[in-house]
Design a protein around this motif. Structure first.
Motif, mmCIF file in Angstrom:
data_model
loop_
_atom_site.group_PDB
_atom_site.id
_atom_site.type_symbol
_atom_site.label_atom_id
_atom_site.label_comp_id
_atom_site.label_asym_id
_atom_site.label_seq_id
_atom_site.Cartn_x
_atom_site.Cartn_y
_atom_site.Cartn_z
ATOM 1 N N SER A 86 -2.585 -6.126 9.867
ATOM 2 C CA SER A 86 -1.628 -5.118 10.336
ATOM 3 C C SER A 86 -0.979 -5.527 11.653
ATOM 4 C CB SER A 86 -2.324 -3.766 10.482
ATOM 5 O OG SER A 86 -2.869 -3.330 9.261
ATOM 6 N N ALA A 100 -3.378 1.709 6.322
ATOM 7 C CA ALA A 100 -4.359 2.593 5.686
ATOM 8 C C ALA A 100 -5.625 1.817 5.386
ATOM 9 C CB ALA A 100 -3.784 3.184 4.396
ATOM 10 N N HIS A 101 -6.764 2.413 5.768
ATOM 11 C CA HIS A 101 -8.051 1.763 5.507
ATOM 12 C C HIS A 101 -9.137 2.823 5.399
ATOM 13 C CE1 HIS A 101 -11.119 -1.369 5.564
ATOM 14 N NE2 HIS A 101 -11.779 -0.652 6.458
ATOM 15 N N TYR A 105 -5.855 6.350 8.588
ATOM 16 C CA TYR A 105 -4.647 5.612 8.946
ATOM 17 C C TYR A 105 -4.700 5.197 10.414
ATOM 18 C CZ TYR A 105 -2.937 7.563 4.575
ATOM 19 O OH TYR A 105 -2.798 7.910 3.245
ATOM 20 N N PRO A 125 -8.482 5.892 14.257
ATOM 21 C CA PRO A 125 -7.915 6.355 12.994
ATOM 22 C C PRO A 125 -7.510 7.829 13.052
ATOM 23 C CG PRO A 125 -10.301 6.283 12.846
ATOM 24 C CD PRO A 125 -9.954 5.726 14.198
ATOM 25 N N ARG A 128 -3.866 12.059 7.370
ATOM 26 C CA ARG A 128 -2.558 12.647 7.076
ATOM 27 C C ARG A 128 -2.696 13.931 6.274
ATOM 28 N NH1 ARG A 128 1.479 7.694 5.524
ATOM 29 N NH2 ARG A 128 2.949 9.433 5.589
ATOM 30 N N ARG A 139 -15.456 7.493 -0.084
ATOM 31 C CA ARG A 139 -15.423 6.767 1.190
ATOM 32 C C ARG A 139 -16.837 6.413 1.656
ATOM 33 N NH1 ARG A 139 -11.302 10.773 4.503
ATOM 34 N NH2 ARG A 139 -9.538 10.659 3.057
#
Length: 597
Positions: A86, A100-101, A105, A125, A128, A139
């Motif tokens: 990035s 995004a990870h 974000y 991070p 959204r 996750r």
């Protein structure tokens, strides 16, 4: 106002000598920015760092963020590769990049002091939108390789970190990107200083809307805390009261405790809905006006009302307020049981909050919609021993009362102990033991399981009152689940204990009987539980753990393939290479070359 005024001062200082953009001027500007911007980022609750030729420096860090779990669970390598990619993209394209990870974000903003930029601002991070139960489960599995469960204290902390992560929806994300671009331009010495300062001020004010609920919760907590309640009557807080829509500090308290389904099929979803209701309640009280809404742990709300009236008229208004909150709770699948304390000259707001909490406890116990607290102050702070003796009363028939009743006990302990850590720790330990007595005596709770639950709490692991209280809240929540579903909770903790042992000893010769012994189960029974919890047999789960360890070492160390195989627990280099190629489609050397490129 310090943040907003300082930004203009900062830019003026940076420009005073007419310095041109360059490495030295940017480094000087960074030092000013660290003092300036950290305050705004602290209010927003987001981490921001600068990257310069591979060196990271934090402008503001967020403790216990979701990134910390990736590090502690040895899943940080994918994020490192994501950051590298990035940053390279932001530098090459010369514009802000949103990456995004792991469901979250980050914003990467190049500081235009060359081509490509030598400095990059990294913020995140952030989220959204609010996560769903399914997203959280996925996750957690990706970073821990275990199944998400509220019986797992590590997952509970991850859930809390997720809920606390800044959420930027719609126009707020646009505003945040503009804010970071504004900061990057200032660092690079570009643009009109006064205009940048005005833009910064307006953007910070706009973005604080994203934390309006958390700020209201903090204000409510301050109003019912004996240490800080009186300051709300001083002139310095008048402006804050106006912003809250209040003409004067609150006098009345309504506490609402939630009751969910006894057969809840998805406890994680229920936890998310509880948090969503608490956020919605804060929004409702803002719309209704003249009210402040706070949280009671993760199982209820407190509404503080500033009405000047007392007596029957005030009671009627507060009963109506409780009914409106109850209707809102039903939309999230809960029943709300309220305790109402009407203001009087003889009680502080902190006293009325505790009285309302005790009344809500009674309402929950009796399955009544609302209970009015007596006018006399609750004696719990002065008679803590008597309160502790009553802690477990009726809990065998109503285990759902455990968490809210412990919350009431916490309030009394804090007031009685003067917020001294040693004294609080002793009282909380005694209270927890009192809670557990009925279930230990009846055999519903195994003594070893209880000792295991209590192991994490100590002054060494909780260096502050806030952290100590939070740790006890987690234990009480686990205790409640253990009592309601003792077999399931015990099995979940035993499996998690065994999985943690596997992660810590993955390089050793591990067998099903050896690991099953750690879980205190017969091998066949543990094998069935593992299939149920992780969806795969023992050997496959062990192989996956070893492969993840091997991938980490291949990407982050210069160890030979043979040494990686040995330290990952594989029988031989040949066996490791065969398994690795079968599972990943490439050889260990090819994987190392690709991930280091």
């Amino acid at each position: 106002m310090y943040v907003y005024l300082s930004f203009g001062v900062f830019i003026s200082i940076m420009r005073r000598d007419g310095s041109q953009p360059g490495s030295a001027s940017i480094e000087s500007a960074r030092m000013f920015t660290a003092a300036l911007a950290a305050s705004a980022f602290r209010e927003l609750g987001i981490g921001v760092s600068t990257w310069h030729r591979g060196v990271w420096r934090a402008l503001h860090g967020v403790p216990d963020s979701v990134v910390d779990f990736e590090v502690s669970l040895r899943a940080e390598l994918p994020r490192w590769r994501y950051n590298v990619h990035s940053i390279a993209k932001a530098r090459a394209e010369g514009r802000p990049i949103i990456g995004a990870h792991s469901g979250f974000y980050d914003l990467f903003v190049p500081v235009a002091s060359g081509s490509p930029a030598s400095h990059v601002l990294v913020a995140g991070p952030f989220a959204r939108q609010r996560a769903t139960s399914a997203e959280l489960v996925e996750r957690w599995h990706n970073i821990s390789h275990t199944r998400a469960s509220l019986a797992d204290s590590a997952f509970c902390r991850y859930l809390s970190a997720t809920l606390a992560t800044l959420t930027l929806e719609g126009d707020l994300l646009v505003a945040f990107r503009t804010l970071m671009t504004c900061l990057a331009r200032a660092l690079a010495g570009q643009g009109d200083a006064r205009k940048l300062a005005r833009q910064w001020n307006a953007l910070v004010e706009r973005l604080l809307d994203a934390r309006s609920t958390e700020r209201m919760w903090e204000f409510a907590r301050s109003m019912v805390d004996d240490r800080t309640a009186q300051r709300w009557w001083t002139p310095i807080m008048a402006d804050v009261l106006v912003r809250l829509g209040l003409e004067r500090p609150p006098r009345h308290a309504v506490v609402g405790l939630l009751r969910g389904r006894t057969d809840e099929p998805d406890p994680i979803d229920e936890a998310l809905r509880r948090n969503a209701f608490q956020r919605a309640a804060a929004g409702h009280t803002r719309a209704w006006g003249g009210l402040v809404c706070g949280r009671v742990g993760d199982h209820g709300i407190v509404i503080l009302a500033a009405g000047a009236s007392a007596g029957a008229r005030a009671r009627s208004a507060l009963i109506e307020l409780a009914a409106r909150a109850s209707q809102a709770a039903q939309q999230f699948g809960f029943r709300l049981h309220a305790g109402i304390a009407v203001g009087s000259e003889s009680q502080s707001l902190a006293d009325r909050y505790r009285a309302a909490l005790a009344a809500a406890d009674r309402a929950l116990f009796r399955h009544e919609p609302a209970v009015i607290a007596p006018d006399a102050a609750e004696p719990s702070a002065k008679n803590l021993t008597a309160l502790r003796i009553r802690l477990a009363s009726g809990l065998e028939e109503h285990p759902e009362l455990l968490a809210p009743r412990f919350e009431r006990y916490i309030e009394a302990v804090l007031q009685h102990s003067g917020y001294a850590l040693d004294v609080i720790a002793a009282h909380l330990e005694a209270g927890l033991g009192r809670f557990a007595e009925p279930w230990l005596a009846s055999g519903q709770l195994d003594p070893k399981d209880f000792d295991e639950l209590c192991a994490p709490v100590s002054k060494e692991t909780a260096p502050s009152v806030t952290e100590l209280v939070a740790a006890y809240r987690v234990i009480v929540a686990h205790l409640g689940r253990a009592v309601e579903s003792p077999t399931v909770a015990r099995q979940g903790r035993s499996v998690e204990r065994a999985l943690a042992f596997m992660r810590d000893h993955v390089s050793e010769p591990l067998t099903l009987p050896r690991v099953a012994k750690i879980a205190r189960f017969a091998p066949s029974h543990f094998s069935r539980l593992l299939r149920r919890e992780q969806g795969m047999p023992f050997e496959r789960y062990l192989r996956r753990l070893r492969l993840e360890r091997a991938k980490h070492m291949l990407s982050s160390t210069p160890l030979s393939v043979g040494r990686v195989a040995e330290r990952s627990g594989f029988k031989s280099r040949t066996h490791f290479q065969q398994i690795f190629r079968t599972e990943t489609g490439e050889t260990p050397i090819e994987y190392r070359t690709r991930t280091r490129a």
